[in-house]
Motif scaffolding. Structure first.
Motif, PDB file in Angstrom:
ATOM      1  N   ARG A  36       0.837  -1.200   0.000  1.00 45.69           N
ATOM      2  CA  ARG A  36       0.000   0.000   0.000  1.00 45.69           C
ATOM      3  C   ARG A  36       0.871   1.248   0.000  1.00 45.69           C
ATOM      4  NH1 ARG A  36      -3.827   1.847   5.016  1.00 45.69           N
ATOM      5  NH2 ARG A  36      -4.783   3.675   4.039  1.00 45.69           N
ATOM      6  N   LEU A  37       0.557   2.202  -0.868  1.00 46.48           N
ATOM      7  CA  LEU A  37       1.259   3.488  -0.910  1.00 46.48           C
ATOM      8  C   LEU A  37       0.340   4.546  -0.312  1.00 46.48           C
ATOM      9  CD1 LEU A  37       2.826   3.449  -4.508  1.00 46.48           C
ATOM     10  CD2 LEU A  37       3.853   2.708  -2.363  1.00 46.48           C
ATOM     11  N   THR A  38       0.581   4.925   0.928  1.00 44.63           N
ATOM     12  CA  THR A  38      -0.256   5.949   1.552  1.00 44.63           C
ATOM     13  C   THR A  38       0.270   7.329   1.184  1.00 44.63           C
ATOM     14  OG1 THR A  38       1.063   5.943   3.574  1.00 44.63           O
ATOM     15  CG2 THR A  38      -0.809   4.424   3.481  1.00 44.63           C
ATOM     16  N   GLN A  39      -0.652   8.234   0.920  1.00 40.22           N
ATOM     17  CA  GLN A  39      -0.258   9.571   0.473  1.00 40.22           C
ATOM     18  C   GLN A  39       0.540  10.300   1.536  1.00 40.22           C
ATOM     19  OE1 GLN A  39      -3.430  11.897  -1.244  1.00 40.22           O
ATOM     20  NE2 GLN A  39      -4.279  10.145  -2.341  1.00 40.22           N
ATOM     21  N   SER A  49       4.212  17.918  -1.224  1.00 38.06           N
ATOM     22  CA  SER A  49       2.847  17.977  -0.703  1.00 38.06           C
ATOM     23  C   SER A  49       2.043  16.807  -1.262  1.00 38.06           C
ATOM     24  CB  SER A  49       2.184  19.295  -1.087  1.00 38.06           C
ATOM     25  OG  SER A  49       1.958  19.336  -2.488  1.00 38.06           O
ATOM     26  N   ARG A  50       0.829  16.639  -0.779  1.00 35.20           N
ATOM     27  CA  ARG A  50       0.014  15.505  -1.203  1.00 35.20           C
ATOM     28  C   ARG A  50      -0.530  15.679  -2.623  1.00 35.20           C
ATOM     29  NH1 ARG A  50      -4.107  14.076   3.566  1.00 35.20           N
ATOM     30  NH2 ARG A  50      -4.769  12.593   1.969  1.00 35.20           N
ATOM     31  N   MET A  51      -0.658  16.930  -3.098  1.00 34.65           N
ATOM     32  CA  MET A  51      -1.258  17.156  -4.416  1.00 34.65           C
ATOM     33  C   MET A  51      -0.457  16.507  -5.553  1.00 34.65           C
ATOM     34  SD  MET A  51      -3.722  18.263  -6.213  1.00 34.65           S
ATOM     35  CE  MET A  51      -4.629  19.404  -5.164  1.00 34.65           C
ATOM     36  N   PRO A  52       0.851  16.783  -5.698  1.00 40.25           N
ATOM     37  CA  PRO A  52       1.587  16.110  -6.792  1.00 40.25           C
ATOM     38  C   PRO A  52       1.632  14.603  -6.605  1.00 40.25           C
ATOM     39  CG  PRO A  52       3.097  17.312  -5.359  1.00 40.25           C
ATOM     40  CD  PRO A  52       1.715  17.736  -4.972  1.00 40.25           C
ATOM     41  N   LEU A  53       1.642  14.143  -5.345  1.00 37.82           N
ATOM     42  CA  LEU A  53       1.654  12.701  -5.110  1.00 37.82           C
ATOM     43  C   LEU A  53       0.334  12.080  -5.562  1.00 37.82           C
ATOM     44  CD1 LEU A  53       3.364  10.393  -3.895  1.00 37.82           C
ATOM     45  CD2 LEU A  53       2.042  10.700  -1.803  1.00 37.82           C
ATOM     46  N   ARG A  54      -0.775  12.759  -5.264  1.00 36.18           N
ATOM     47  CA  ARG A  54      -2.084  12.250  -5.684  1.00 36.18           C
ATOM     48  C   ARG A  54      -2.172  12.158  -7.204  1.00 36.18           C
ATOM     49  NH1 ARG A  54      -5.106  16.163  -3.701  1.00 36.18           N
ATOM     50  NH2 ARG A  54      -4.965  15.276  -1.605  1.00 36.18           N
ATOM     51  N   GLU A  55      -1.679  13.188  -7.903  1.00 36.71           N
ATOM     52  CA  GLU A  55      -1.703  13.175  -9.366  1.00 36.71           C
ATOM     53  C   GLU A  55      -0.785  12.083  -9.924  1.00 36.71           C
ATOM     54  OE1 GLU A  55      -3.734  14.936 -11.296  1.00 36.71           O
ATOM     55  OE2 GLU A  55      -4.630  15.609  -9.413  1.00 36.71           O
ATOM     56  N   ALA A  56       0.349  11.868  -9.269  1.00 36.26           N
ATOM     57  CA  ALA A  56       1.270  10.810  -9.701  1.00 36.26           C
ATOM     58  C   ALA A  56       0.617   9.439  -9.571  1.00 36.26           C
ATOM     59  CB  ALA A  56       2.553  10.866  -8.873  1.00 36.26           C
ATOM     60  N   LEU A  57      -0.094   9.210  -8.485  1.00 39.88           N
ATOM     61  CA  LEU A  57      -0.758   7.918  -8.278  1.00 39.88           C
ATOM     62  C   LEU A  57      -1.865   7.701  -9.313  1.00 39.88           C
ATOM     63  CD1 LEU A  57      -0.938   7.837  -4.381  1.00 39.88           C
ATOM     64  CD2 LEU A  57       0.539   6.467  -5.862  1.00 39.88           C
ATOM     65  N   ARG A  58      -2.544   8.766  -9.692  1.00 38.47           N
ATOM     66  CA  ARG A  58      -3.565   8.644 -10.743  1.00 38.47           C
ATOM     67  C   ARG A  58      -2.935   8.223 -12.065  1.00 38.47           C
ATOM     68  NH1 ARG A  58      -6.828  14.254  -9.366  1.00 38.47           N
ATOM     69  NH2 ARG A  58      -8.040  13.452  -7.594  1.00 38.47           N
ATOM     70  N   GLN A  59      -1.770   8.806 -12.382  1.00 38.94           N
ATOM     71  CA  GLN A  59      -1.082   8.434 -13.617  1.00 38.94           C
ATOM     72  C   GLN A  59      -0.624   6.988 -13.560  1.00 38.94           C
ATOM     73  OE1 GLN A  59      -0.659   9.780 -16.563  1.00 38.94           O
ATOM     74  NE2 GLN A  59       0.610   8.079 -17.265  1.00 38.94           N
ATOM     75  N   GLU A  69      -8.109   1.792  -4.395  1.00 37.25           N
ATOM     76  CA  GLU A  69      -9.212   1.117  -3.722  1.00 37.25           C
ATOM     77  C   GLU A  69      -9.802   2.028  -2.650  1.00 37.25           C
ATOM     78  OE1 GLU A  69      -8.177  -2.669  -2.146  1.00 37.25           O
ATOM     79  OE2 GLU A  69      -7.768  -3.560  -4.124  1.00 37.25           O
ATOM     80  N   PRO A  70     -11.139   2.054  -2.540  1.00 36.45           N
ATOM     81  CA  PRO A  70     -11.782   2.884  -1.513  1.00 36.45           C
ATOM     82  C   PRO A  70     -11.276   2.535  -0.110  1.00 36.45           C
ATOM     83  CG  PRO A  70     -13.409   1.994  -3.044  1.00 36.45           C
ATOM     84  CD  PRO A  70     -12.113   1.309  -3.351  1.00 36.45           C
ATOM     85  N   ARG A  71     -10.953   3.553   0.667  1.00 33.16           N
ATOM     86  CA  ARG A  71     -10.510   3.434   2.061  1.00 33.16           C
ATOM     87  C   ARG A  71      -9.149   2.764   2.219  1.00 33.16           C
ATOM     88  NH1 ARG A  71     -15.749   2.231   1.830  1.00 33.16           N
ATOM     89  NH2 ARG A  71     -15.365  -0.028   1.876  1.00 33.16           N
ATOM     90  N   LYS A  72      -8.563   2.290   1.137  1.00 29.29           N
ATOM     91  CA  LYS A  72      -7.233   1.686   1.207  1.00 29.29           C
ATOM     92  C   LYS A  72      -6.180   2.526   0.493  1.00 29.29           C
ATOM     93  CE  LYS A  72      -8.572  -3.171   1.688  1.00 29.29           C
ATOM     94  NZ  LYS A  72      -8.429  -4.545   1.120  1.00 29.29           N
ATOM     95  N   GLY A  73      -6.597   3.292  -0.509  1.00 29.30           N
ATOM     96  CA  GLY A  73      -5.645   4.086  -1.261  1.00 29.30           C
ATOM     97  C   GLY A  73      -5.043   3.312  -2.415  1.00 29.30           C
ATOM     98  N   ALA A  74      -3.754   3.575  -2.694  1.00 29.70           N
ATOM     99  CA  ALA A  74      -3.068   2.980  -3.849  1.00 29.70           C
ATOM    100  C   ALA A  74      -2.431   1.653  -3.462  1.00 29.70           C
ATOM    101  CB  ALA A  74      -2.011   3.938  -4.380  1.00 29.70           C
ATOM    102  N   ILE A  75      -2.785   0.600  -4.193  1.00 26.36           N
ATOM    103  CA  ILE A  75      -2.241  -0.729  -3.975  1.00 26.36           C
ATOM    104  C   ILE A  75      -1.324  -1.058  -5.149  1.00 26.36           C
ATOM    105  CG2 ILE A  75      -2.755  -3.156  -3.583  1.00 26.36           C
ATOM    106  CD1 ILE A  75      -3.819  -1.258  -1.420  1.00 26.36           C
TER     107      ILE A  75
END
Length: 221
Positions: A36-39, A49-59, A69-75
């Motif tokens: 699991r990759l937590t933000q 910050s969390r913003m570029p990390l969130r966009e990176a995980l989306r890519q 995954e809901p409530r788990k984040g990036a797997i």
């Protein structure tokens, strides 16, 4: 934790840098399937910050390297050797064919642009900053050839295959550029000569060599 830190210079293109950093870690085996990759954790580790990390995980989700995954984040869902074999086998077939299809439609202006991109790539080194530019130029080079084809469906299939690992593999492979430069030079040569057989041959070799190098890198890690 310090080994993951990005420098101030890195922050100039933050989202791209974060995406590249996480992609490289995943592809080089730093994570296991299901990690699991937590933000919060990775924003701290990378010093962003969390913003570029969130966009990176989306890519990375688009590329199939993580699953949100809901409530788990990036797997983490690392790409397998079987995935690479399939992706590159399909790319060999489709891009070899699309190069032949494109040949009658590549105009003088397209050839000049291919020569220009080849010359720019030729001046690059195996440094991190140069490899980022190389990936951009390499994609532009191949897109000129692909987009000249009248085949809408084949271009759509190739675009799907390019969404993940293929366009980023140069950043992962050591001593990749010299072979790649020679193959790009030959592509331009055969396009100018309207030699469809040789163009297909060098395009397929170009893709297959990258596949074999990538598999060797994954096995080594």
């Amino acid at each position: 934790m310090e080994k993951f830190k990005l420098t101030e210079q890195d922050r100039a293109t933050l989202q791209s840098k974060v995406t590249t950093k996480l992609r490289d870690l995943i592809l080089k085996g730093e994570f296991k399937m299901g990690d699991r990759l937590t933000q919060e954790e990775w924003a701290q580790k990378l010093g962003v910050s969390r913003m570029p990390l969130r966009e990176a995980l989306r890519q990375l989700e688009v590329e199939g390297l993580v699953r949100m995954e809901p409530r788990k984040g990036a797997i983490v869902t690392p790409i397998s050797i079987e995935d690479i074999e399939e992706i590159y086998r399909l790319r060999q077939m489709l891009e070899g064919e699309v190069a032949v299809q494109s040949l009658p439609f590549l105009e003088e202006e397209d050839i000049k642009e291919l020569e220009y991109l080849y010359e720019k790539m030729l001046n690059l080194k195996d440094s991190e900053s140069d490899m980022e530019l190389y990936m951009k130029l390499n994609k532009e080079f191949h897109q000129i050839i692909i987009e000249a084809s009248p085949g809408r469906r084949i271009k759509g299939f190739i675009h799907t295959l390019w969404q993940g690992v293929p366009q980023y593999t140069p950043s992962l492979l050591a001593n990749h550029l010299s072979d790649s430069h020679e193959e790009h030079r030959l592509m331009v040569k055969y396009i100018k000569e309207k030699n469809a057989i040789k163009l297909r041959e060098v395009m397929e070799k170009h893709i297959n060599r990258t596949k074999e190098n990538l598999i060797r890198m994954i096995n080594k890690n």
